[in-house]
Design a protein around this motif. Sequence first.
Motif, PDB file in Angstrom:
ATOM      1  N   PRO A  70      13.643  28.506  85.461  1.00  0.00           N
ATOM      2  CA  PRO A  70      14.010  28.298  84.472  1.00  0.00           C
ATOM      3  C   PRO A  70      13.363  28.197  83.137  1.00  0.00           C
ATOM      4  O   PRO A  70      12.160  27.599  83.143  1.00  0.00           O
ATOM      5  CB  PRO A  70      14.912  27.300  84.565  1.00  0.00           C
ATOM      6  CG  PRO A  70      14.924  26.885  86.052  1.00  0.00           C
ATOM      7  CD  PRO A  70      13.600  27.291  86.737  1.00  0.00           C
TER       8      PRO A  70
ATOM      9  N   TRP B 287      26.605  28.307  81.262  1.00  0.00           N
ATOM     10  CA  TRP B 287      25.549  28.883  81.850  1.00  0.00           C
ATOM     11  C   TRP B 287      25.676  30.313  81.473  1.00  0.00           C
ATOM     12  O   TRP B 287      26.775  30.816  81.099  1.00  0.00           O
ATOM     13  CB  TRP B 287      25.441  28.855  83.559  1.00  0.00           C
ATOM     14  CG  TRP B 287      25.265  27.462  83.946  1.00  0.00           C
ATOM     15  CD1 TRP B 287      25.604  26.230  83.795  1.00  0.00           C
ATOM     16  CD2 TRP B 287      24.094  27.113  84.994  1.00  0.00           C
ATOM     17  NE1 TRP B 287      24.883  25.224  84.566  1.00  0.00           N
ATOM     18  CE2 TRP B 287      23.820  25.994  85.231  1.00  0.00           C
ATOM     19  CE3 TRP B 287      23.198  28.248  85.504  1.00  0.00           C
ATOM     20  CZ2 TRP B 287      23.078  25.507  86.039  1.00  0.00           C
ATOM     21  CZ3 TRP B 287      22.057  27.519  86.384  1.00  0.00           C
ATOM     22  CH2 TRP B 287      21.951  26.370  86.877  1.00  0.00           C
TER      23      TRP B 287
ATOM     24  N   GLN C 158      21.258  31.061  84.480  1.00  0.00           N
ATOM     25  CA  GLN C 158      20.635  29.920  83.831  1.00  0.00           C
ATOM     26  C   GLN C 158      21.267  29.051  82.874  1.00  0.00           C
ATOM     27  O   GLN C 158      22.393  29.736  82.204  1.00  0.00           O
ATOM     28  CB  GLN C 158      19.112  30.173  83.043  1.00  0.00           C
ATOM     29  CG  GLN C 158      18.053  30.880  84.026  1.00  0.00           C
ATOM     30  CD  GLN C 158      16.473  30.976  83.493  1.00  0.00           C
ATOM     31  OE1 GLN C 158      16.567  30.360  82.396  1.00  0.00           O
ATOM     32  NE2 GLN C 158      15.664  31.509  84.331  1.00  0.00           N
TER      33      GLN C 158
END
Length: 425
Positions: free
Chosen positions: A174, A274, A282
């Motif tokens: 991430p 997300w 992510q």
Amino acid sequence: MKTSQLFQTALEPDDLHTFFHDVRQTSERLGQPLSDADATVQSMPDASPAKWHLAHTTWFFEAMVLKPFVPAYKTFDEDFNFLFNSYYESLGSRQPRPRRGMITRPALSHILDYRKHVDDALDALLRTSPGKHINELVELGCHHEQQHQELLLTDILHLFAQNPLRPAYRDPTPVTVDTADPPPLSFTDFDETIVEIGHGGVGFAYDSEGPRHRALIEPFRLANRLVTNAEWAAFVDDGGYKKSLLWLSEGWAKVQAEGWSHPLYWQECDGQNWTMTLRGFQPLDPAAPVTHISYFEADAFATWAGKRLPTEVEWEAAAQGIAIQGNFLDTHRLRPKPASPHVRGLQQMFGDVWEWTRSAFLPYPRFRAVEGAVGEYNGKFMSGQYVLRGGSCVTPPGHIRASYRNFFPGHARWQFSGLRLAEDA
């Protein structure tokens, strides 16, 4: 009209040779993470397979440079003119765009062989000092390929977003989500004036960026930064996708027909927003610029905010003199980045997301398309499109300038497109 009158170059032959090889190698690096299947599938009619992008950009050099100007050149495969021509009517029939994903053969490895065959021939040609006209066509081909590098990435993102596994194109670690608040929204004032816009200096530019000309600007104000995901979430929460009075008629029809309720790729997961990225699925960064929105969504948001979108003349006038620095492809972030809370005045003018303007993509005064096949590059699309400015996080560095005019239809959402607010002063 000769090509040199509209597609000019300031590169020395050695620099052009280096640029050509850098561009070609970059495309192949972008394709390396992909399997043959990844590179073959077409996720929607507006997108193209990665394999097609790699082949089409090669076909461009073959069709525009090698075949016309190198008598001894041996065509790699006569069928490729049909398979990989995009929209050049003057160069023959072609595979329909919505069916590019049906080209399961040739394999990706064979396309790479095709690229090497053409690269070797171009390399030999450039070593002969072929002259200004051919050099300009080669440089045009390089910039054309840089456009397709960005398209390859946006199209792969759309493809991977359809996969239930939501694979990552690049390292799925991430990206750090910035917890700092973005700078408060503020506006810079611009006085009424007559400005010169369009490309008029040295260096490469597309024909649609000129001729340079004067334009009147009424007093206006331009936002210091791009609209953020958090600000867009407030629009969603306030029913922005349900209020018809905010929308242009065609945009509202799209909302109704396609069920738009948030930007493309947004999804709620365990009470948090997300989004699909090139690094996989992510968490949404609230402080980062909103992206993957259409012109119609951008216009509706601006109306909801009591503002408007800038015209392309206003945007270019504001961008002149600003250093072309930002979050481009070479940062390897592959996602828009939050504005700096420590910078005053305009920021994020280049990189992060393409900025929708309220301007239709139309010819500038005294514009004339280049004669021949090269003239089909931009002029034939000056209808039903809107202009975007500034580049994005997947735009190759060196491929953007204040005069650059990108364009897409108003419903397009799969590009890295966002918005900056403006208002009358």
